[in-house]
Design a protein around this motif. Structure first.
Motif, PDB file in Angstrom:
ATOM      1  N   GLU A 187       0.829  -1.206   0.000  1.00 14.01           N
ATOM      2  CA  GLU A 187       0.000   0.000   0.000  1.00 14.01           C
ATOM      3  C   GLU A 187       0.865   1.258   0.000  1.00 14.01           C
ATOM      4  N   VAL A 188       1.909   1.249   0.816  1.00 15.17           N
ATOM      5  CA  VAL A 188       2.801   2.404   0.855  1.00 15.17           C
ATOM      6  C   VAL A 188       3.466   2.612  -0.500  1.00 15.17           C
ATOM      7  N   LEU A 189       3.935   1.511  -1.098  1.00  9.75           N
ATOM      8  CA  LEU A 189       4.665   1.601  -2.365  1.00  9.75           C
ATOM      9  C   LEU A 189       3.789   2.037  -3.523  1.00  9.75           C
ATOM     10  N   THR A 190       2.502   1.688  -3.488  1.00 10.19           N
ATOM     11  CA  THR A 190       1.630   1.994  -4.618  1.00 10.19           C
ATOM     12  C   THR A 190       0.805   3.257  -4.438  1.00 10.19           C
TER      13      THR A 190
ATOM     14  N   THR B 141       2.206   6.147  -2.668  1.00  8.26           N
ATOM     15  CA  THR B 141       3.058   7.307  -2.421  1.00  8.26           C
ATOM     16  C   THR B 141       3.188   8.067  -3.735  1.00  8.26           C
ATOM     17  N   ARG B 142       2.469   9.138  -3.847  1.00  5.30           N
ATOM     18  CA  ARG B 142       2.388   9.918  -5.077  1.00  5.30           C
ATOM     19  C   ARG B 142       3.192  11.204  -4.942  1.00  5.30           C
ATOM     20  N   SER B 143       3.506  11.827  -6.076  1.00  8.98           N
ATOM     21  CA  SER B 143       4.046  13.179  -6.051  1.00  8.98           C
ATOM     22  C   SER B 143       2.867  14.128  -5.853  1.00  8.98           C
ATOM     23  N   VAL B 144       2.759  14.664  -4.654  1.00  7.03           N
ATOM     24  CA  VAL B 144       1.628  15.519  -4.303  1.00  7.03           C
ATOM     25  C   VAL B 144       2.035  16.973  -4.542  1.00  7.03           C
ATOM     26  N   ARG B 145       1.284  17.670  -5.361  1.00  7.78           N
ATOM     27  CA  ARG B 145       1.611  19.061  -5.672  1.00  7.78           C
ATOM     28  C   ARG B 145       0.499  20.014  -5.250  1.00  7.78           C
ATOM     29  N   ARG B 146      -0.739  19.678  -5.578  1.00 11.01           N
ATOM     30  CA  ARG B 146      -1.855  20.580  -5.283  1.00 11.01           C
ATOM     31  C   ARG B 146      -2.341  20.471  -3.841  1.00 11.01           C
TER      32      ARG B 146
ATOM     33  N   PRO C  57       9.636  18.803  -1.622  1.00 11.67           N
ATOM     34  CA  PRO C  57       8.746  19.547  -0.733  1.00 11.67           C
ATOM     35  C   PRO C  57       8.004  18.580   0.182  1.00 11.67           C
ATOM     36  N   THR C  58       7.867  18.951   1.430  1.00 16.27           N
ATOM     37  CA  THR C  58       7.272  18.069   2.435  1.00 16.27           C
ATOM     38  C   THR C  58       6.257  18.855   3.255  1.00 16.27           C
ATOM     39  N   ALA C  59       5.042  18.321   3.354  1.00 14.79           N
ATOM     40  CA  ALA C  59       3.982  19.022   4.088  1.00 14.79           C
ATOM     41  C   ALA C  59       2.914  18.026   4.495  1.00 14.79           C
ATOM     42  N   HIS C  60       2.053  18.440   5.405  1.00 12.58           N
ATOM     43  CA  HIS C  60       0.818  17.696   5.610  1.00 12.58           C
ATOM     44  C   HIS C  60      -0.015  17.864   4.342  1.00 12.58           C
ATOM     45  N   HIS C  61      -0.981  16.995   4.160  1.00 15.85           N
ATOM     46  CA  HIS C  61      -1.768  17.068   2.936  1.00 15.85           C
ATOM     47  C   HIS C  61      -3.224  17.376   3.241  1.00 15.85           C
ATOM     48  N   THR C  62      -3.875  17.936   2.259  1.00 11.92           N
ATOM     49  CA  THR C  62      -5.319  18.128   2.325  1.00 11.92           C
ATOM     50  C   THR C  62      -5.960  17.009   1.523  1.00 11.92           C
TER      51      THR C  62
ATOM     52  N   PHE D 124      -5.592   8.528  -1.748  1.00 12.00           N
ATOM     53  CA  PHE D 124      -4.333   8.177  -2.385  1.00 12.00           C
ATOM     54  C   PHE D 124      -4.495   6.775  -2.958  1.00 12.00           C
ATOM     55  N   ARG D 125      -4.319   6.652  -4.247  1.00 13.26           N
ATOM     56  CA  ARG D 125      -4.508   5.360  -4.893  1.00 13.26           C
ATOM     57  C   ARG D 125      -3.432   5.166  -5.952  1.00 13.26           C
ATOM     58  N   PRO D 126      -3.244   3.930  -6.381  1.00 10.14           N
ATOM     59  CA  PRO D 126      -2.248   3.691  -7.423  1.00 10.14           C
ATOM     60  C   PRO D 126      -2.537   4.509  -8.681  1.00 10.14           C
ATOM     61  N   ALA D 127      -1.475   4.950  -9.329  1.00  8.18           N
ATOM     62  CA  ALA D 127      -1.620   5.722 -10.564  1.00  8.18           C
ATOM     63  C   ALA D 127      -1.783   4.801 -11.761  1.00  8.18           C
ATOM     64  N   ARG D 128      -2.346   5.341 -12.809  1.00  6.96           N
ATOM     65  CA  ARG D 128      -2.430   4.580 -14.051  1.00  6.96           C
ATOM     66  C   ARG D 128      -1.031   4.465 -14.642  1.00  6.96           C
ATOM     67  N   ARG D 129      -0.642   3.242 -14.962  1.00  7.24           N
ATOM     68  CA  ARG D 129       0.657   2.989 -15.552  1.00  7.24           C
ATOM     69  C   ARG D 129       0.488   2.094 -16.786  1.00  7.24           C
ATOM     70  N   ARG D 130       1.501   2.072 -17.636  1.00 10.56           N
ATOM     71  CA  ARG D 130       1.470   1.190 -18.794  1.00 10.56           C
ATOM     72  C   ARG D 130       1.436  -0.262 -18.327  1.00 10.56           C
ATOM     73  N   PRO D 131       0.786  -1.143 -19.064  1.00 10.08           N
ATOM     74  CA  PRO D 131       0.767  -2.557 -18.680  1.00 10.08           C
ATOM     75  C   PRO D 131       2.185  -3.107 -18.568  1.00 10.08           C
TER      76      PRO D 131
END
Length: 231
Positions: A19-22, A24-29, A200-205, A209-216
Motif C-alpha cells: 500500500e505504501v509503495l503503490t 506514495t504519489r508526487s503531491v503538488r496541489r 517539498p514536504t507538508a501535511h496534505h489536504t 491516495f490510490r495507485p496511478a495509471r501505468r502502462r501494462p
C-alpha cells in the motif's frame, strides 16, 4: 520568550508495504502550506532513509532540511524560474502523449499541477534536498553515473515512503538543478556537495491516495534480452 515548540508528530499509519509503495504519489496541489511540520518527524523519516543501499557502503549522502522562510522563498524563486523554462519545452508533461486523447488529459492535469507547485514551492513548510558529498572538488565523473546517483536516490525515495506512513505528502522534483549553483549559494553548500533532488514536504489536504495509471507490465517487460511482446 520561550521558543515555540514543534507541533506534535503525526502517528505512524499501519499500512502494508504494498500500500505504501503503490500510493506514495508526487503531491503538488494538496500540500498544506499553512500547517507546520514537526522537525522530529522529518528526522524520523530520514533515519529510515539511511537504511537504503549505498555503493561500497560509502554513505556519502547528505540531507539539507530547509525550514527558514527566507531561504525557502529564495529556493522557491529559483525553482519557479527553472519550471517556467521546462513548461515551455517539448519535454514538458503537457506536451507528451498528444496522440493518445485519454493519456493526454492525464498529462494536462500533471502539467497544471506542476505549474501550481512552482508558484508555491517557496511556501511549502519543509524542503528536503538530498545531496552527495563527493571526493575532491565535487566534479561529476564522465560517462555513466548510475552507480553514483544510485547511492543517493533510493534513500531519497525511502524518505518519501516514510513520510507517507506518517501522514505527510511529498513530491519528487529536480527542475531546480538547472540552477543548482544558485540554491547552493542560498544554503552555503561547499563545492564538493552536489544536489540530487528537491522534495517539498507538508501535511496534505484530502485523503484519497490510490495507485496511478501505468502502462501494462508486458509493454515494458523484457525477459532474457530485449524482445518485443509479439516476438
Amino acid at each position: 520568550m520561550a521558543a515555540e515548540a514543534d507541533p506534535p508528530a503525526p502517528h505512524r499509519s499501519a499500512m502494508t508495504a504494498e500500500e505504501v509503495l503503490t500510493t506514495t504519489r508526487s503531491v503538488r496541489r494538496r500540500l498544506d502550506l499553512d500547517r507546520p511540520v514537526a522537525l522530529e518527524t522529518v528526522r524520523e523519516c530520514l533515519k529510515t532513509a539511511l537504511q537504503a543501499p549505498s555503493g561500497s557502503n560509502a554513505q556519502r549522502w547528505r540531507f539539507v532540511v530547509v525550514t527558514d522562510p527566507e531561504r525557502r522563498a529564495a529556493i522557491g524563486a529559483t525553482y519557479r524560474k527553472a519550471c517556467a523554462a521546462y513548461l515551455d519545452s517539448p519535454s514538458a508533461a503537457g506536451s507528451l502523449f498528444a496522440d493518445d486523447p485519454e493519456q493526454a488529459q492525464v498529462q494536462q492535469r500533471v502539467h497544471a499541477s506542476i505549474t501550481y507547485l512552482a508558484e508555491r514551492m517557496g511556501r511549502v513548510p519543509v524542503l528536503v534536498i538530498p545531496c552527495l558529498q563527493l571526493p575532491g572538488a565535487g566534479a561529476l565523473p564522465a560517462g555513466n553515473q548510475a552507480g553514483l546517483w544510485g547511492s543517493l536516490l533510493p534513500a531519497a525515495w525511502s524518505y518519501m515512503l516514510a513520510a507517507r506512513t506518517r501522514g505527510l505528502a511529498t513530491a519528487w522534483t529536480t527542475l531546480h538543478l538547472t540552477y543548482e549553483g544558485e540554491v547552493a549559494d542560498v544554503l552555503g553548500l561547499p563545492d564538493d556537495v552536489r544536489q540530487g533532488a528537491l522534495i517539498p514536504t507538508a501535511h496534505h489536504t484530502g485523503s484519497t491516495f490510490r495507485p496511478a495509471r501505468r502502462r501494462p507490465l508486458d509493454e515494458v517487460l523484457h525477459v532474457d534480452g530485449w524482445r518485443h511482446a509479439d516476438g
